[in-house]
Design a protein around this motif. Structure first.
Motif, PDB file in Angstrom:
ATOM      1  N   TYR A 201       0.869  -1.175   0.000  1.00 16.33           N
ATOM      2  CA  TYR A 201       0.000   0.000   0.000  1.00 16.33           C
ATOM      3  C   TYR A 201       0.906   1.226   0.000  1.00 16.33           C
ATOM      4  O   TYR A 201       1.700   1.396   0.927  1.00 16.33           O
ATOM      5  CB  TYR A 201      -0.866   0.044   1.262  1.00 16.33           C
ATOM      6  CG  TYR A 201      -1.987  -0.983   1.308  1.00 16.33           C
ATOM      7  CD1 TYR A 201      -1.758  -2.304   1.702  1.00 16.33           C
ATOM      8  CD2 TYR A 201      -3.300  -0.624   0.983  1.00 16.33           C
ATOM      9  CE1 TYR A 201      -2.782  -3.230   1.759  1.00 16.33           C
ATOM     10  CE2 TYR A 201      -4.337  -1.543   1.035  1.00 16.33           C
ATOM     11  CZ  TYR A 201      -4.078  -2.843   1.422  1.00 16.33           C
ATOM     12  OH  TYR A 201      -5.100  -3.764   1.481  1.00 16.33           O
ATOM     13  N   SER A 212      -1.310  -5.736  -5.496  1.00 17.63           N
ATOM     14  CA  SER A 212      -1.834  -6.990  -4.952  1.00 17.63           C
ATOM     15  C   SER A 212      -1.575  -8.086  -5.990  1.00 17.63           C
ATOM     16  O   SER A 212      -0.769  -7.908  -6.918  1.00 17.63           O
ATOM     17  CB  SER A 212      -3.326  -6.833  -4.628  1.00 17.63           C
ATOM     18  OG  SER A 212      -3.855  -8.025  -4.091  1.00 17.63           O
ATOM     19  N   ARG A 214      -3.148 -12.192  -7.670  1.00 18.33           N
ATOM     20  CA  ARG A 214      -4.147 -13.250  -7.704  1.00 18.33           C
ATOM     21  C   ARG A 214      -3.492 -14.625  -7.592  1.00 18.33           C
ATOM     22  O   ARG A 214      -4.152 -15.579  -7.212  1.00 18.33           O
ATOM     23  CB  ARG A 214      -4.990 -13.155  -8.989  1.00 18.33           C
ATOM     24  CG  ARG A 214      -5.979 -11.998  -8.963  1.00 18.33           C
ATOM     25  CD  ARG A 214      -7.055 -12.210  -7.903  1.00 18.33           C
ATOM     26  NE  ARG A 214      -7.944 -11.051  -7.742  1.00 18.33           N
ATOM     27  CZ  ARG A 214      -7.785 -10.120  -6.815  1.00 18.33           C
ATOM     28  NH1 ARG A 214      -6.784 -10.176  -5.951  1.00 18.33           N
ATOM     29  NH2 ARG A 214      -8.623  -9.115  -6.711  1.00 18.33           N
ATOM     30  N   TYR A 222      -3.723  -1.428  -8.399  1.00 17.85           N
ATOM     31  CA  TYR A 222      -4.669  -0.316  -8.423  1.00 17.85           C
ATOM     32  C   TYR A 222      -3.916   1.011  -8.356  1.00 17.85           C
ATOM     33  O   TYR A 222      -2.907   1.122  -7.654  1.00 17.85           O
ATOM     34  CB  TYR A 222      -5.607  -0.385  -7.213  1.00 17.85           C
ATOM     35  CG  TYR A 222      -6.466  -1.631  -7.136  1.00 17.85           C
ATOM     36  CD1 TYR A 222      -7.684  -1.716  -7.800  1.00 17.85           C
ATOM     37  CD2 TYR A 222      -6.054  -2.728  -6.369  1.00 17.85           C
ATOM     38  CE1 TYR A 222      -8.474  -2.860  -7.710  1.00 17.85           C
ATOM     39  CE2 TYR A 222      -6.846  -3.875  -6.283  1.00 17.85           C
ATOM     40  CZ  TYR A 222      -8.054  -3.933  -6.947  1.00 17.85           C
ATOM     41  OH  TYR A 222      -8.836  -5.056  -6.857  1.00 17.85           O
ATOM     42  N   PRO A 293     -12.560   0.262  -1.040  1.00 15.76           N
ATOM     43  CA  PRO A 293     -11.835  -1.010  -0.940  1.00 15.76           C
ATOM     44  C   PRO A 293     -10.469  -0.946  -0.247  1.00 15.76           C
ATOM     45  O   PRO A 293      -9.839  -1.987  -0.064  1.00 15.76           O
ATOM     46  CB  PRO A 293     -11.680  -1.444  -2.402  1.00 15.76           C
ATOM     47  CG  PRO A 293     -11.877  -0.224  -3.214  1.00 15.76           C
ATOM     48  CD  PRO A 293     -12.738   0.707  -2.437  1.00 15.76           C
TER      49      PRO A 293
HETATM   50  C1  PHB Z   1      -7.380  -7.020  -4.217  1.00 17.73           C
HETATM   51  O1  PHB Z   1      -6.492  -7.909  -4.242  1.00 17.73           O
HETATM   52  O2  PHB Z   1      -8.229  -6.898  -5.110  1.00 17.73           O
HETATM   53  C2  PHB Z   1      -7.401  -6.063  -3.090  1.00 17.73           C
HETATM   54  C3  PHB Z   1      -6.590  -6.274  -1.994  1.00 17.73           C
HETATM   55  C4  PHB Z   1      -6.592  -5.379  -0.935  1.00 17.73           C
HETATM   56  C5  PHB Z   1      -7.401  -4.265  -0.997  1.00 17.73           C
HETATM   57  C6  PHB Z   1      -8.254  -4.067  -2.084  1.00 17.73           C
HETATM   58  C7  PHB Z   1      -8.245  -4.962  -3.136  1.00 17.73           C
HETATM   59  O3  PHB Z   1      -7.372  -3.386   0.037  1.00 17.73           O
END
Ligand code: PHB
Ligand code: RFL
Length: 399
Positions: A201, A212, A214, A222, A293
Motif C-alpha cells: 500500500y 496486490s 491473484r 490499483y 476497498p
Molecule cells: C485485491 O487484491 O483486489 C485487493 C486487496 C486489498 C485491498 C483491495 C483490493 O485493500
C-alpha cells in the motif's frame, strides 16, 4: 413457489447464506439476475479475513482455498520513499489473512450449491418485496420472460448496492449515511508475477497505489485516478510507469511487466443503510453497506453478516426463539461502523485530494510514521485488517 428463506442476489453473501442454511436443514431459493458466467468472473475482492476463511471451511467450501489461497502474514506500507512492514501474527495474537479471489469463492460456492443445495436461479430478476411486515412476504421476479411470485417465511436482500430489497423498509424508517470520495481506482489484472510476496500500500505525491496479486503469476494492481477517468487515456505503458513511480521506495525494484488482461475504473464510496432488518426482511452485505476497498473489508463484512443471520435463523427454527433475529441489525451495525471507520481511515490516510494542502499531507505522513514506528498504532491497524469479532453469541469481545 414457496420457500422458507427467499435469498435475493447470488453474490458471496447470498450464496454463502444459502449454503449455511442448507447445512442447518433450512431450505431456500436464490434468485440472481445475472448469468452464472458473469457472477463467476466479476473481478473484485482478494483478501479474506481469518473468520471468513474459517467460515468457508466450515461450510465445506474451503478445499480449493486451502490449496490455492496464499496466506499473508503482513503488508508493506510505503510512504516518503520508505518501506515498512506491518506483521500481523505478532501484533494480533497469531492472526493472518488469506489472498484468494472473490471470483474463486463464488465459483466454489456456486458449484457446491448446484450439486447439493436448493434452487439457484440465474437470470432471475427480483422487482419488489410485498408484505414485508406480514408472516408471508412475497417476492415478485421475472425468470425466463415470465413474471412469478416467490412466497417465503423470510426474505433476505443480498442484492448488492443497486438492489431492490432495501426499498421494502418504509422510507420514513430507513436512514442512509453516505460519503463519496473525490477520486476513483483504476484496477488492472496482468499476467505478470507480483512485485512483492505481500500486498504493498503506497502513499505518494502522485497519489495512492496498491500492488496486490491473484497468484504467483498474476498481479492485481490499483492506481488512484480522478473520477470519470477514461481507460483510453491509460495505455499499458503509462499504467506500469505510474505504478513504478508511486510504489518506489528505498531498496524496492520495478514491477514485473506483462500483458494487462482486464482493467476498470471504480468509484469510491461509503454507505450504510439502517436498520438492516424490518418485519420479515433482512439486508446483508453490500445491500446494506459499502466501504471503499482500501481496507479490504467489503466481502468480509458480507460474510460476517451472513454468519450472524444464519445462526439467528437456525435458532429460530430449532427453538422458535426470534431473539437473535431481532438483535441482527444492532449486532451487525456495531461491526459495520467499525469497518466503515477503518476503511475511511485507510482511504483518507493513503490518498491525496486534488489541491490538498501541504498541512494535510504532513498530517498523513505523521500518521503513517506513527503506524510504522509505534507497536500500539501498528497493532490497531493490524487488528482491524485481520478482522474484529463478528458478533456471534459467546464470541470473545477482546480482540
Ligand atoms: C485485491 O487484491 O483486489 C485487493 C486487496 C486489498 C485491498 C483491495 C483490493 O485493500
Ligand atoms: P454483490 O457481490 O454485489 O452481489 C449482489 C448480487 O445481487 C445481484 N442482484 C440481483 N439479483 C436478483 N434481483 C435483483 N434485483 C438484483 N440486484 C442485484 C447482483 O447481480 C449480484 O450478483 O454483493 P455481496 O454478495 O454483498 O458481496 C459483497 C462483495 O462483492 C463486496 O463487498 C466486495 O467485492 C468489496 N471488495 C473487497 N472486499 C473485501 O472484503 N476484500 C477486498 O480485498 C475487496 N476488494 C472490493 C475489492 C470491491 C471492489 N469493487 C469492484 C467495488 C476490490 C474492488 C475493486
Amino acid at each position: 413457489m414457496h420457500t422458507t428463506v427467499g435469498i435475493l442476489g447470488g453474490g458471496p453473501a447470498g450464496l454463502l447464506l444459502a449454503r449455511l442454511l442448507h447445512l442447518a436443514g433450512i431450505d431456500s431459493v436464490v434468485l440472481e439476475n445475472r448469468t452464472r458466467a458473469y457472477v463467476e468472473q466479476r473481478q473484485r475482492a482478494g483478501i479474506l479475513e481469518q473468520t471468513t476463511v474459517e467460515t468457508l471451511r466450515a461450510a465445506g467450501a474451503g478445499e480449493r482455498m486451502d490449496r490455492e489461497g496464499l496466506v499473508h502474514h503482513g503488508i508493506d506500507l510505503r510512504f516518503d520513499g520508505r518501506s515498512h512492514r506491518i506483521g500481523f501474527p505478532e501484533l494480533t495474537g497469531g492472526r493472518s489473512v488469506v489472498l484468494y479471489a472473490q471470483t474463486e469463492v463464488v465459483k466454489d460456492l456456486v458449484a457446491l450449491h448446484l450439486a447439493e443445495g436448493g434452487p439457484l436461479l440465474f437470470e432471475a430478476e427480483a422487482h419488489a418485496v410485498d408484505g414485508a411486515d406480514t408472516d408471508r412476504p412475497a417476492v415478485r421476479y421475472t425468470h425466463q420472460g415470465r413474471e412469478q411470485t416467490l412466497t417465503c417465511d423470510y426474505v433476505v436482500g443480498c442484492d448488492g448496492f443497486h438492489g431492490v430489497v432495501r426499498n421494502a423498509i418504509p422510507e420514513h424508517l430507513r436512514r442512509t449515511y453516505e460519503r463519496t470520495y473525490p477520486y476513483s481506482w483504476l484496477g488492472v489484472l496482468a499476467d505478470a508475477p507480483p512485485v512483492h510476496d505481500e500486498l504493498v500500500y503506497a502513499h505518494s505525491g502522485r497519489g495512492f497505489a496498491l500492488a496486490s496479486m491473484r497468484s504467483p503469476v498474476v498481479s492485481r494492481c490499483y492506481l488512484q485516478v480522478p473520477d470519470a477517468t477514461h481507460l483510453d487515456d491509460w495505455p499499458d505503458g503509462r499504467i506500469w510507469d505510474e505504478l513504478d513511480a508511486r510504489l518506489a521506495a528505498d531498496g524496492s525494484r520495478p514491477l514485473h511487466r506483462g500483458p494487462i488482461t482486464a482493467r476498470s475504473v471504480l468509484p469510491m464510496r461509503s454507505h450504510v443503510t439502517e436498520p438492516m432488518h424490518w418485519g420479515r426482511v433482512f439486508l446483508a452485505g453490500d445491500a446494506a453497506h459499502i466501504v471503499p476497498p482500501t481496507g479490504a473489508k467489503g466481502l468480509n463484512l458480507a460474510v460476517a453478516d451472513v454468519l450472524v443471520l444464519a445462526r439467528a435463523l437456525t435458532e429460530r427454527y430449532a427453538t422458535g426463539s426470534a431473539e437473535l433475529l431481532d438483535a441482527y441489525s444492532a449486532t451487525c451495525l456495531k461491526r459495520v461502523w467499525r469497518a466503515e471507520h477503518f476503511s475511511w481511515f485507510m482511504t483518507t490516510t493513503l490518498h491525496s485530494e486534488v489541491g490538498q494542502s501541504p498541512f494535510d499531507t504532513r498530517l498523513q505522513l505523521s500518521q503513517l510514521d506513527r503506524i510504522a514506528t509505534s507497536p500500539h498504532a501498528a497493532a490497531e491497524l493490524a487488528h482491524n485488517y485481520v478482522g474484529l469479532p463478528v458478533g456471534l453469541p459467546g464470541e470473545s469481545p477482546s480482540r
